[in-house]
Motif scaffolding. Structure first.
Motif, PDB file in Angstrom:
ATOM      1  N   PHE A 286       0.832  -1.204   0.000  1.00 22.81           N
ATOM      2  CA  PHE A 286       0.000   0.000   0.000  1.00 22.81           C
ATOM      3  C   PHE A 286       0.866   1.254   0.000  1.00 22.81           C
ATOM      4  O   PHE A 286       0.631   2.199  -0.778  1.00 22.81           O
ATOM      5  N   MET A 287       1.891   1.286   0.846  1.00 21.70           N
ATOM      6  CA  MET A 287       2.768   2.446   0.907  1.00 21.70           C
ATOM      7  C   MET A 287       3.560   2.617  -0.378  1.00 21.70           C
ATOM      8  O   MET A 287       3.694   3.729  -0.896  1.00 21.70           O
ATOM      9  N   ALA A 288       4.107   1.516  -0.891  1.00 26.26           N
ATOM     10  CA  ALA A 288       4.987   1.595  -2.056  1.00 26.26           C
ATOM     11  C   ALA A 288       4.261   2.070  -3.300  1.00 26.26           C
ATOM     12  O   ALA A 288       4.879   2.648  -4.202  1.00 26.26           O
ATOM     13  N   SER A 289       2.960   1.822  -3.374  1.00 27.01           N
ATOM     14  CA  SER A 289       2.200   2.221  -4.561  1.00 27.01           C
ATOM     15  C   SER A 289       1.462   3.534  -4.331  1.00 27.01           C
ATOM     16  O   SER A 289       1.734   4.545  -4.980  1.00 27.01           O
ATOM     17  N   CYS A 290       0.552   3.565  -3.378  1.00 23.69           N
ATOM     18  CA  CYS A 290      -0.335   4.721  -3.210  1.00 23.69           C
ATOM     19  C   CYS A 290       0.388   5.955  -2.671  1.00 23.69           C
ATOM     20  O   CYS A 290       0.169   7.073  -3.152  1.00 23.69           O
ATOM     21  N   THR A 291       1.254   5.777  -1.661  1.00 26.20           N
ATOM     22  CA  THR A 291       1.941   6.934  -1.089  1.00 26.20           C
ATOM     23  C   THR A 291       2.825   7.617  -2.118  1.00 26.20           C
ATOM     24  O   THR A 291       2.866   8.848  -2.215  1.00 26.20           O
ATOM     25  N   LYS A 292       3.529   6.831  -2.902  1.00 25.52           N
ATOM     26  CA  LYS A 292       4.415   7.406  -3.916  1.00 25.52           C
ATOM     27  C   LYS A 292       3.621   8.196  -4.956  1.00 25.52           C
ATOM     28  O   LYS A 292       4.019   9.290  -5.370  1.00 25.52           O
ATOM     29  N   ILE A 293       2.473   7.659  -5.361  1.00 28.26           N
ATOM     30  CA  ILE A 293       1.662   8.341  -6.368  1.00 28.26           C
ATOM     31  C   ILE A 293       1.109   9.651  -5.808  1.00 28.26           C
ATOM     32  O   ILE A 293       1.132  10.685  -6.483  1.00 28.26           O
ATOM     33  N   ALA A 294       0.603   9.628  -4.570  1.00 33.43           N
ATOM     34  CA  ALA A 294       0.081  10.847  -3.959  1.00 33.43           C
ATOM     35  C   ALA A 294       1.176  11.902  -3.815  1.00 33.43           C
ATOM     36  O   ALA A 294       0.953  13.097  -4.071  1.00 33.43           O
ATOM     37  N   ALA A 295       2.379  11.467  -3.408  1.00 34.19           N
ATOM     38  CA  ALA A 295       3.478  12.418  -3.227  1.00 34.19           C
ATOM     39  C   ALA A 295       3.885  13.039  -4.548  1.00 34.19           C
ATOM     40  O   ALA A 295       4.107  14.256  -4.635  1.00 34.19           O
ATOM     41  N   PHE A 296       3.980  12.233  -5.590  1.00 38.47           N
ATOM     42  CA  PHE A 296       4.335  12.786  -6.898  1.00 38.47           C
ATOM     43  C   PHE A 296       3.232  13.688  -7.438  1.00 38.47           C
ATOM     44  O   PHE A 296       3.506  14.671  -8.137  1.00 38.47           O
ATOM     45  N   GLY A 297       1.975  13.358  -7.125  1.00 32.97           N
ATOM     46  CA  GLY A 297       0.894  14.245  -7.519  1.00 32.97           C
ATOM     47  C   GLY A 297       1.048  15.623  -6.898  1.00 32.97           C
ATOM     48  O   GLY A 297       0.831  16.657  -7.559  1.00 32.97           O
ATOM     49  N   ALA A 298       1.424  15.669  -5.614  1.00 36.67           N
ATOM     50  CA  ALA A 298       1.641  16.956  -4.947  1.00 36.67           C
ATOM     51  C   ALA A 298       2.859  17.677  -5.509  1.00 36.67           C
ATOM     52  O   ALA A 298       2.843  18.909  -5.682  1.00 36.67           O
ATOM     53  N   ILE A 299       3.932  16.934  -5.798  1.00 32.35           N
ATOM     54  CA  ILE A 299       5.124  17.542  -6.400  1.00 32.35           C
ATOM     55  C   ILE A 299       4.773  18.193  -7.737  1.00 32.35           C
ATOM     56  O   ILE A 299       5.173  19.329  -8.033  1.00 32.35           O
ATOM     57  N   ILE A 300       4.001  17.476  -8.548  1.00 28.21           N
ATOM     58  CA  ILE A 300       3.588  18.010  -9.850  1.00 28.21           C
ATOM     59  C   ILE A 300       2.803  19.307  -9.675  1.00 28.21           C
ATOM     60  O   ILE A 300       3.036  20.299 -10.375  1.00 28.21           O
ATOM     61  N   ARG A 301       1.855  19.306  -8.732  1.00 28.38           N
ATOM     62  CA  ARG A 301       1.024  20.501  -8.560  1.00 28.38           C
ATOM     63  C   ARG A 301       1.859  21.679  -8.064  1.00 28.38           C
ATOM     64  O   ARG A 301       1.675  22.810  -8.520  1.00 28.38           O
ATOM     65  N   VAL A 302       2.768  21.428  -7.138  1.00 27.27           N
ATOM     66  CA  VAL A 302       3.600  22.524  -6.634  1.00 27.27           C
ATOM     67  C   VAL A 302       4.479  23.088  -7.748  1.00 27.27           C
ATOM     68  O   VAL A 302       4.586  24.313  -7.928  1.00 27.27           O
ATOM     69  N   LEU A 303       5.105  22.221  -8.535  1.00 28.57           N
ATOM     70  CA  LEU A 303       6.018  22.685  -9.582  1.00 28.57           C
ATOM     71  C   LEU A 303       5.276  23.342 -10.731  1.00 28.57           C
ATOM     72  O   LEU A 303       5.678  24.396 -11.241  1.00 28.57           O
ATOM     73  N   TYR A 304       4.179  22.737 -11.175  1.00 30.55           N
ATOM     74  CA  TYR A 304       3.469  23.236 -12.349  1.00 30.55           C
ATOM     75  C   TYR A 304       2.624  24.469 -12.035  1.00 30.55           C
ATOM     76  O   TYR A 304       2.471  25.346 -12.887  1.00 30.55           O
ATOM     77  N   VAL A 305       2.018  24.517 -10.852  1.00 32.31           N
ATOM     78  CA  VAL A 305       1.084  25.596 -10.528  1.00 32.31           C
ATOM     79  C   VAL A 305       1.762  26.717  -9.753  1.00 32.31           C
ATOM     80  O   VAL A 305       1.589  27.897 -10.069  1.00 32.31           O
ATOM     81  N   GLY A 306       2.524  26.383  -8.738  1.00 31.80           N
ATOM     82  CA  GLY A 306       3.070  27.414  -7.869  1.00 31.80           C
ATOM     83  C   GLY A 306       4.404  27.981  -8.302  1.00 31.80           C
ATOM     84  O   GLY A 306       4.721  29.136  -7.968  1.00 31.80           O
ATOM     85  N   PHE A 307       5.214  27.190  -9.033  1.00 33.44           N
ATOM     86  CA  PHE A 307       6.585  27.636  -9.310  1.00 33.44           C
ATOM     87  C   PHE A 307       6.981  27.448 -10.774  1.00 33.44           C
ATOM     88  O   PHE A 307       8.165  27.321 -11.078  1.00 33.44           O
ATOM     89  N   SER A 308       6.018  27.448 -11.675  1.00 38.20           N
ATOM     90  CA  SER A 308       6.348  27.208 -13.081  1.00 38.20           C
ATOM     91  C   SER A 308       7.202  28.330 -13.667  1.00 38.20           C
ATOM     92  O   SER A 308       8.068  28.086 -14.507  1.00 38.20           O
ATOM     93  N   VAL A 309       6.992  29.590 -13.220  1.00 38.57           N
ATOM     94  CA  VAL A 309       7.788  30.693 -13.771  1.00 38.57           C
ATOM     95  C   VAL A 309       9.207  30.709 -13.209  1.00 38.57           C
ATOM     96  O   VAL A 309      10.070  31.428 -13.718  1.00 38.57           O
TER      97      VAL A 309
END
Length: 527
Positions: A286-309
């Motif tokens: 459960f941790m190896a699959s779901c936690t990693k996906i959720a964490a990368f989802g947050a990384i994507i949102r922070v990089l693409y939305v908050g710090f893209s410029v």
């Protein structure tokens, strides 16, 4: 001015500017509400339902909630809604990640529900402090099934659904804690090897607390720079703020440390091998699959939305941690003698592969995002199946995870060895597996922007293939020990979970286009 005048002025101001409650789109957040409501219902089941009926009630409730939430995600696909006072963004990317988490969460719950391979189950709620004590022996042989794990799983999934959709850093932190706290508990609930499991839980908790502190301090610094914690506001402030950029970059650095920790990315990976090894194997899946996906989802949102410029400023950080993760995962994986630790270092290397296309956010943003989404889904399915198979190799002391115990396992169970070999080839990225397609799309997305990084990742992938093939060689070409472990026949729950993960690894390696198209259509992230 008199006190009366001040109060009168304050009253007038509050009357002129009444508080407006934020509007909430309940249809958009229905999957989150379903899972969290079912988690609360699971707590009531523990208190009300008799113990004899509790197991099937909890399994049914958990599976039904995850399935209903997934159906709802499918029903609202294609919509893009910013809701809850601009704190949540339910867009195509968030829905794809949420759907993936729900599918993998359901497969993990099937592994958690397994009772045939272990007396009672692999999970126990009572603490046994001394290994070998009478209490510890009773726990190992008890037929009692502990069901607290199911509402804990639902609470964790609920937090994971919020985490990649949060457009507000404070809400993101709350979601981080909502899914982390249940995981800290779940890591210490192993029926066997109790001290190892409890040690894993303590390490996970302490290191997780440090990572959360970094995350929260980063939010404070970003607020000092942008006067807001909404990602869209942070993005705007980078063009308009008169504050020193030092606050912005220090805040971003601390924020990203917390996210990299949750994704198990080097050099913030030290918890991963110990926690993967010590946790009950279904919890590890459960941790190896779901936690990693959720964490990368947050990384994507922070990089693409908050710090893209500011991508030219954070791209070197992504380069550095991607290289570090690939090197650490590939090299240290060679020295491991435990199957679960091998898969842990494998996950660290794969985290580095997933980071590779994110350096192309400016030049090739949509392709980079779609390749990451495909990789996360395909890797998660393979991971759940692999850990499901690990639970089946057992001796008198429980799971047999030392590599020497897997010698000659193909002669004892050819079907098991063939299935596990195929999953290992998927991790290695061999053609006709989902792993090959996943690596191809992420490396292609980054090649024109970061060719040297792609070369490093390819070399790391070749090195990592060695420890996958070492397990294959031991299973097929070594002689089995006389008192070696056997492969236990599981119930329909584990069969179904392993079968879905294995079939997906085959299908996505041969016919990947439907999921590739789905990921490409979902690569639309909104601020």
């Amino acid at each position: 001015m008199s006190t009366v005048s001040v109060l009168a002025a304050g009253t007038a101001t509050s009357t002129d500017s009444p508080f407006t409650a934020p509007s909430i789109s309940y249809a958009a957040i229905a999957p989150i509400l379903i899972v969290l409501a079912a988690a609360c219902a699971g707590v009531l089941v523990e208190a009300i339902v008799p113990q004899a009926q509790r197991f099937y009630t909890q399994v049914g409730l958990t599976a039904l909630a995850l399935a209903a939430a997934f159906i709802d995600v499918v029903a609202i696909r294609g919509h893009s809604v910013v809701t809850a006072g601009n704190a949540l963004t339910i867009d195509s990317t968030a829905l794809f990640i949420q759907g993936t988490i729900l599918v993998l969460g359901l497969l993990s719950v099937l592994l958690l529900a397994e009772r045939s391979v272990e007396s009672g189950s692999a999970i126990v709620a009572s603490a046994a402090v001394v290994v070998g004590s009478a209490a510890d022996r009773r726990l190992a042989t008890s037929e009692r099934v502990q069901t607290e794990i199911f509402p804990l799983t639902l609470f964790a999934v609920g937090g994971m659904l919020i985490f990649p959709a949060a457009n507000n850093l404070l809400l993101m932190f709350v979601a981080l804690e909502v899914f982390s706290l249940p995981l800290y508990l779940m890591a210490g609930l192993s029926r066997r090897r109790r001290l190892l499991s409890q040690e894993a839980a303590i390490k996970y908790f302490l290191l997780g607390a440090f990572a959360s502190a970094f995350f929260l301090y980063g939010i404070a610094l970003i607020y000092g720079y942008a006067n807001t914690v909404n990602l869209s506001g942070v993005l705007l402030a980078q063009s308009t703020s008169s504050q020193s950029d030092v606050l912005l970059y220090l805040g971003f650095g601390m924020l990203i440390v917390g996210l990299l920790f949750k994704a198990g990315i080097a050099p913030f990976h030290s918890w991963t091998p110990d926690v993967y090894q010590g946790s009950p194997t279904p919890v590890t899946a459960f941790m190896a699959s779901c936690t990693k996906i959720a964490a990368f989802g947050a990384i994507i949102r922070v990089l693409y939305v908050g710090f893209s410029v500011s991508s030219w400023n954070w791209r070197p950080i992504i380069w550095a941690v991607a290289i570090a993760s690939v090197v650490v995962g590939a090299v240290l994986g060679l020295t491991q003698t435990d199957v679960k630790r091998v898969l842990a270092y494998s996950s660290i290397a794969h985290a580095g592969f997933i980071l590779v296309p994110l350096v192309a956010v400016q030049s090739n943003g949509k392709d980079a995002l779609s390749s990451v989404l495909f990789y996360l889904a395909s890797y998660g399915l393979t991971t759940v199946a692999a850990f499901g198979l690990v639970t089946l190799v057992r001796d008198s002391n429980g799971e047999a995870t030392h590599l020497s115990q897997w010698s000659g396992l193909a002669k004892r169970s050819p079907l098991f060895a063939a299935t596990f070999t195929f999953l290992l080839l998927g991790f290695a990225g061999i053609p006709l597996t989902s792993g090959f397609i996943g690596k191809f799309v992420v490396f292609r997305a980054a090649f024109h922007t970061a060719a040297p990084l792609v070369v490093v990742a390819l070399v790391g992938s070749a090195v990592a293939a060695f420890f996958y093939l070492r397990i294959v060689v031991m299973m097929y070409f070594a002689e089995p020990a006389e008192d070696g472990p056997t492969v236990t026949i599981p119930s329909i729950f584990s069969y179904l979970s392993i079968a879905v993960g294995t079939i997906a690894t085959v299908v996505l390696g041969v016919f990947p286009q439907p999921l590739l198209d789905l990921a490409n259509n979902a690569a639309k992230i909104r601020g």
